[in-house]
Design a protein around this motif. Sequence first.
Motif, PDB file in Angstrom:
ATOM      1  N   ASP A 106      42.182   2.660  -2.167  1.00 31.59           N
ATOM      2  CA  ASP A 106      42.479   3.779  -3.062  1.00 31.59           C
ATOM      3  C   ASP A 106      41.505   4.941  -2.854  1.00 31.59           C
ATOM      4  O   ASP A 106      41.186   5.682  -3.783  1.00 31.59           O
ATOM      5  CB  ASP A 106      42.448   3.317  -4.523  1.00 31.59           C
ATOM      6  CG  ASP A 106      43.205   4.245  -5.448  1.00 31.59           C
ATOM      7  OD1 ASP A 106      44.097   4.955  -4.956  1.00 31.59           O
ATOM      8  OD2 ASP A 106      42.899   4.272  -6.645  1.00 31.59           O
ATOM      9  N   ASN A 107      40.989   5.092  -1.614  1.00 33.18           N
ATOM     10  CA  ASN A 107      40.081   6.204  -1.272  1.00 33.18           C
ATOM     11  C   ASN A 107      38.867   6.255  -2.198  1.00 33.18           C
ATOM     12  O   ASN A 107      38.502   7.319  -2.717  1.00 33.18           O
ATOM     13  CB  ASN A 107      40.831   7.538  -1.319  1.00 33.18           C
ATOM     14  CG  ASN A 107      41.902   7.631  -0.255  1.00 33.18           C
ATOM     15  OD1 ASN A 107      41.729   7.146   0.855  1.00 33.18           O
ATOM     16  ND2 ASN A 107      43.021   8.251  -0.599  1.00 33.18           N
ATOM     17  N   LYS A 108      38.247   5.131  -2.400  1.00 35.94           N
ATOM     18  CA  LYS A 108      37.123   5.066  -3.337  1.00 35.94           C
ATOM     19  C   LYS A 108      35.881   5.785  -2.816  1.00 35.94           C
ATOM     20  O   LYS A 108      34.990   6.117  -3.593  1.00 35.94           O
ATOM     21  CB  LYS A 108      36.794   3.611  -3.663  1.00 35.94           C
ATOM     22  CG  LYS A 108      37.855   2.944  -4.533  1.00 35.94           C
ATOM     23  CD  LYS A 108      37.480   1.520  -4.884  1.00 35.94           C
ATOM     24  CE  LYS A 108      38.504   0.916  -5.841  1.00 35.94           C
ATOM     25  NZ  LYS A 108      38.190  -0.489  -6.171  1.00 35.94           N
ATOM     26  N   PHE A 109      35.813   6.001  -1.501  1.00 35.77           N
ATOM     27  CA  PHE A 109      34.689   6.735  -0.924  1.00 35.77           C
ATOM     28  C   PHE A 109      35.263   7.877  -0.093  1.00 35.77           C
ATOM     29  O   PHE A 109      36.001   7.644   0.866  1.00 35.77           O
ATOM     30  CB  PHE A 109      33.830   5.818  -0.046  1.00 35.77           C
ATOM     31  CG  PHE A 109      33.306   4.611  -0.761  1.00 35.77           C
ATOM     32  CD1 PHE A 109      32.125   4.661  -1.459  1.00 35.77           C
ATOM     33  CD2 PHE A 109      34.026   3.426  -0.744  1.00 35.77           C
ATOM     34  CE1 PHE A 109      31.654   3.553  -2.126  1.00 35.77           C
ATOM     35  CE2 PHE A 109      33.558   2.303  -1.402  1.00 35.77           C
ATOM     36  CZ  PHE A 109      32.372   2.364  -2.108  1.00 35.77           C
ATOM     37  N   ARG A 110      34.932   9.104  -0.485  1.00 33.00           N
ATOM     38  CA  ARG A 110      35.437  10.263   0.256  1.00 33.00           C
ATOM     39  C   ARG A 110      34.368  11.348   0.313  1.00 33.00           C
ATOM     40  O   ARG A 110      33.465  11.394  -0.520  1.00 33.00           O
ATOM     41  CB  ARG A 110      36.704  10.821  -0.400  1.00 33.00           C
ATOM     42  CG  ARG A 110      37.969  10.039  -0.115  1.00 33.00           C
ATOM     43  CD  ARG A 110      39.158  10.605  -0.863  1.00 33.00           C
ATOM     44  NE  ARG A 110      39.046  10.377  -2.295  1.00 33.00           N
ATOM     45  CZ  ARG A 110      39.850  10.943  -3.206  1.00 33.00           C
ATOM     46  NH1 ARG A 110      40.789  11.789  -2.822  1.00 33.00           N
ATOM     47  NH2 ARG A 110      39.701  10.684  -4.480  1.00 33.00           N
ATOM     48  N   ARG A 111      34.531  12.198   1.301  1.00 31.69           N
ATOM     49  CA  ARG A 111      33.587  13.315   1.458  1.00 31.69           C
ATOM     50  C   ARG A 111      34.344  14.539   1.945  1.00 31.69           C
ATOM     51  O   ARG A 111      35.197  14.451   2.820  1.00 31.69           O
ATOM     52  CB  ARG A 111      32.473  12.945   2.427  1.00 31.69           C
ATOM     53  CG  ARG A 111      31.432  14.034   2.664  1.00 31.69           C
ATOM     54  CD  ARG A 111      30.203  13.450   3.334  1.00 31.69           C
ATOM     55  NE  ARG A 111      29.560  12.485   2.438  1.00 31.69           N
ATOM     56  CZ  ARG A 111      28.754  11.508   2.845  1.00 31.69           C
ATOM     57  NH1 ARG A 111      28.491  11.369   4.136  1.00 31.69           N
ATOM     58  NH2 ARG A 111      28.219  10.680   1.968  1.00 31.69           N
ATOM     59  N   TRP A 112      34.010  15.673   1.347  1.00 29.72           N
ATOM     60  CA  TRP A 112      34.611  16.958   1.727  1.00 29.72           C
ATOM     61  C   TRP A 112      33.494  17.935   2.068  1.00 29.72           C
ATOM     62  O   TRP A 112      32.369  17.823   1.562  1.00 29.72           O
ATOM     63  CB  TRP A 112      35.420  17.558   0.580  1.00 29.72           C
ATOM     64  CG  TRP A 112      36.612  16.790   0.132  1.00 29.72           C
ATOM     65  CD1 TRP A 112      37.917  16.989   0.493  1.00 29.72           C
ATOM     66  CD2 TRP A 112      36.641  15.712  -0.814  1.00 29.72           C
ATOM     67  NE1 TRP A 112      38.742  16.113  -0.159  1.00 29.72           N
ATOM     68  CE2 TRP A 112      37.987  15.318  -0.978  1.00 29.72           C
ATOM     69  CE3 TRP A 112      35.658  15.030  -1.550  1.00 29.72           C
ATOM     70  CZ2 TRP A 112      38.376  14.281  -1.820  1.00 29.72           C
ATOM     71  CZ3 TRP A 112      36.033  13.993  -2.384  1.00 29.72           C
ATOM     72  CH2 TRP A 112      37.390  13.626  -2.521  1.00 29.72           C
TER      73      TRP A 112
END
Length: 410
Positions: free
Chosen positions: A171-177
């Motif tokens: 569920d995309n628990k770790f993301r970076r933008w």
Amino acid sequence: MESSNPIEELHQPLLKKLLCYPLYVIFPILLIHFYLDPFYSSSTNIIIQTPFTNPITTPPPSLPFSLCDYTEGEWVPTEAAPLYNGSTCATIKNGQNCMAYGRPDRDFLFWRWRPSHCDLPSFSPSAFLRLVSNKHVAFVGDSLARNQLESLLCMIASAAEPHLVYTSGEDNKFRRWIFPSHNATFSIYWSPFLVKGIEKSAEKNFNQLFLESANEIWAKDLKDLDILVFSAGHWFLHSAVYYQNGDVLGCHYCENHTEIGFYDVFGKALKTAFESVIERGREMDVILTTFTPAHFEGDWDKLGACAKTAPYKEGEKILEGMNEEMRRAGVERVQEARARARDSKVRFRVLDVSKIALLRPDGHPGPYMNPYPFANGVGEHVQNDCVHWCLPGPVDAWNQILLDLISRGS
């Protein structure tokens, strides 16, 4: 008694007037300075930028309080539309994209938080980007931390486009933008306990928390973070066994161990997380978003679990019980951390939104956590989300306050 007759004053010596008039100017300036920085320190200068100024070099603020008490106020109608909607922002989690999922009413979008004793500036995406230029902003916690970050990204994206550069976990628990235009980085770290923990599973229907150790998932990156926003609490309400220094401390809602509840445990987890930042982190701002109440007013799987379509009025609902205890635990731990960090470069602050959130029972997805839930009529079971927040929605106000906190440096 000295005369105050203006004719007599005309005959006073010129020297006396030259000495007195500067005092009339200097004394108010000293009073203002003492009010703004009563514990002035000559430590290393930092750069502060507000939405209304260019960067300036100034001594770091050491205010023991916020310049504005955001917790007192009311939600008032506004004609201003949100900065984004369900189709213009790509970072909204599906279950919180209420308009795209068929929520028929729109009134929940047209309210703004108005503090009682101060003004809350409108959110300026460009101002936020200027403040975080060349910085790394991280949100650490549970799905409400993600909810707030996704709101923030949508608000900023009205001025510049975020680029997703990393994703991992279910569920995309770790993301970076990143926002290349300002070299600004935003990350979300899934860590619902903040400390080391093992989430419940089919084999063990309870969580396990190890209260003496911060979760290395986020703590290992402290050297790279500049602004850290913690947001956690709801996972502490679940069944769990607590460990400290290898021993079982107790449990909540479980068998074979002493029931100790979760208020003190939540405080211990915050203390461990904060101490890890102080001991291992560099100069940074640490902000705790306080516990936000859920609004289940019926069975979670029945129609109408959170069916209100307008905010509560001031005084109609008060913060009490578990909601107030969780808020208090967070505020007290921040106060303690601020005292312990007095000689460090870590600045602790509270984003106190518990009462603000309490007054918005209309802001949750409810049945619109799923797309068009009543397309085939009302079923016997209707899933409802009365914990998270629609985007756009009330949670946007959290980030409006966040911007003001950072820009003020309070």
